[in-house]
Design an enzyme around this catalytic site. Structure first.
Site, mmCIF file in Angstrom:
data_model
loop_
_atom_site.group_PDB
_atom_site.id
_atom_site.type_symbol
_atom_site.label_atom_id
_atom_site.label_comp_id
_atom_site.label_asym_id
_atom_site.label_seq_id
_atom_site.Cartn_x
_atom_site.Cartn_y
_atom_site.Cartn_z
ATOM 1 N N LYS A 1 41.347 39.741 55.367
ATOM 2 C CA LYS A 1 41.567 39.541 56.793
ATOM 3 C C LYS A 1 42.001 40.861 57.452
ATOM 4 O O LYS A 1 41.213 41.757 57.566
ATOM 5 C CB LYS A 1 42.580 38.416 57.010
ATOM 6 C CG LYS A 1 42.242 37.133 56.208
ATOM 7 C CD LYS A 1 41.037 36.402 56.794
ATOM 8 C CE LYS A 1 40.411 35.364 55.844
ATOM 9 N NZ LYS A 1 41.283 34.294 55.414
ATOM 10 N N ARG B 1 40.614 47.986 33.670
ATOM 11 C CA ARG B 1 41.055 46.697 34.203
ATOM 12 C C ARG B 1 42.501 46.762 34.711
ATOM 13 O O ARG B 1 42.892 45.972 35.565
ATOM 14 C CB ARG B 1 40.896 45.603 33.151
ATOM 15 C CG ARG B 1 40.899 44.212 33.750
ATOM 16 C CD ARG B 1 40.372 43.156 32.785
ATOM 17 N NE ARG B 1 41.225 42.959 31.657
ATOM 18 C CZ ARG B 1 40.883 43.172 30.376
ATOM 19 N NH1 ARG B 1 39.692 43.600 30.070
ATOM 20 N NH2 ARG B 1 41.742 42.960 29.411
#
Ligand SMILES: *Cc1c(COP(=O)(O)O)cnc(C)c1O
Length: 391
Positions: free
Chosen positions: A205, A55
């Protein structure tokens, strides 16, 4: 060094790559240690790039984090499974019950929903402010205001904010300044030189650039990095190394893609400017865009995303324009190689500190890497359908 040069070498430390060019996928959850000493060392240094547990990330993550931190100009970057998670992760790392947040009125709609729906329920109060408020922001700062959040240019309507002025006033009141910097990407502005404390990217994006991965980044300066990193970790935020690999692969071509997006979009926008149906262009490089002077001062380039406002039109005529396009496809998001078009209605519904005249329809374009002449022909056919439907 220019950013286009920098993106070729960032995050390619041999410590992570072992000498191959692009950091490879390194999958892991559990790390095993042979000795207590090694385990204690990894635990102690888990925030400093020692492998500890999946993690916290592995070499693929560390390389990409180093790359984004360097390009943005901060000291550390936290990774999230989406841009929206980066926004909530950054806000919730610095706000608690009883605090007050100043949020730009032109924020990405899900950011606004986060404030109104989730954070309001946590007892965090939000005041929306006009993106063009400038020094007037000081009148909105209260004793319990903790964070000033900016997004520049604003979503859909593209207002460019005076980031240095807003940040310097916020710092006089010890607020944390956060910026959704997605439009600039990590290469077309210098958020930390303008006084931003945390710069956020929807890596989905332009960083990823191929419309096939969701990811977010939040990069902090020295003073805010520990709190951002630890609190995001506590919220369980992490990303898959496969996705990070794709993002770091996309990053290598960001410079050339952005140049081409910008060139194509300027050609399309200049053509639109001459169309009789168009009221004005909301592209930061055009003086009809609010805050254009701040674009000239604070950004090194534009990209493929802008909007334009029509003189008139209703749902039926705008529908006729945006449907049946050959190259511009209808869809959310942007930043991939393909062109997208959105007919946006109901902007007044997502503005409370400013007014939007909804009589004039707004069209948002993401201009992709197609030849702009083909895109212009596509829009020309769209206007023919629009005019037919208006009659
Ligand atoms: C898309 C976008 C986001 C959210 O990113 P996701 O990865 O889709 O969650 C945030 N801010 C801006 C400005 C965006 O355009």
């Amino acid at each position: 060094m220019k950013k286009e040069t920098q993106i070729i070498s960032v995050g390619r430390d041999k410590k992570w790559t072992k000498g191959v060019i692009n950091p490879p996928v390194f999958r892991a959850s559990t790390m095993v240690f042979d000795t207590m000493k090694e385990m204690r060392f990894a635990t102690k240094n888990r925030a400093k790039g020692e492998m500890f547990y999946g993690r916290r990330g592995g070499p693929t993550h560390f390389a990409f984090q180093a790359a984004i931190a360097e390009l943005e100009g901060g000291v550390g970057t936290a990774l999230y499974p989406s841009g929206s998670a980066a926004i909530s992760g950054a806000l919730l790392s610095f706000l608690k019950s009883g605090d007050h947040l100043l949020m730009v009125d032109t924020a990405y709609e899900p950011t606004r929903d986060l404030c109104d729906k989730l954070m309001a329920g946590f007892g965090i109060e939000t005041t929306y402010y006009d993106p063009m408020i400038g020094a007037g922001i000081s009148a909105l700062i209260k004793p319990n205001t903790k964070v000033l959040f900016l997004e520049s240019p604003g979503s859909i309507t593209m207002e460019i904010q005076d980031v240095p002025t807003l940040a310097s006033i916020a710092h006089q009141h010890e607020l944390v300044v956060m910026l959704d910097n997605t439009w600039a990407s990590p290469i077309n502005s210098r958020p930390f030189d303008m006084g931003v404390d945390i710069s956020i990217q929807a890596a989905t994006k332009y960083i990823v650039g191929h419309s096939d991965v969701m990811m977010g980044t939040a990069t902090a300066n020295e003073a805010h990095w520990d709190q951002l990193r630890e609190n995001s970790y506590l919220m369980g935020q992490c990303t898959s190394p496969d996705d990070v690999y794709l993002a770091s692969r996309g990053l290598r071509t960001l410079g050339v893609r952005m140049q081409q997006h910008e060139r194509n979009a300027l050609k399309v926008a200049n053509w639109l400017k001459s169309r009789p149906e168009v009221d004005h262009i909301r592209h930061p490089a055009f003086d009809t865009c609010p805050g254009h002077a701040f674009f000239e001062r604070d950004f090194t380039a534009a990209n493929g995303l802008f909007s334009f406002v029509l003189k008139e039109g209703d749902l039926a005529s705008v529908t006729a324009l945006v449907e049946n396009m050959q190259h511009f496809k209808m869809g959310f998001s942007w930043g991939g190689f393909e062109s997208l078009i959105l007919g946006v209605f109901g902007i007044d519904r997502i503005r409370t500190a400013t007014q939007w005249d909804s009589c004039k329809p707004l069209i948002r374009l993401h201009v992709g890497l197609e030849n702009p002449d083909d895109l212009i022909a596509d829009l020309e056919a769209g206007f023919a359908r629009f005019n037919q439907a208006l009659k």
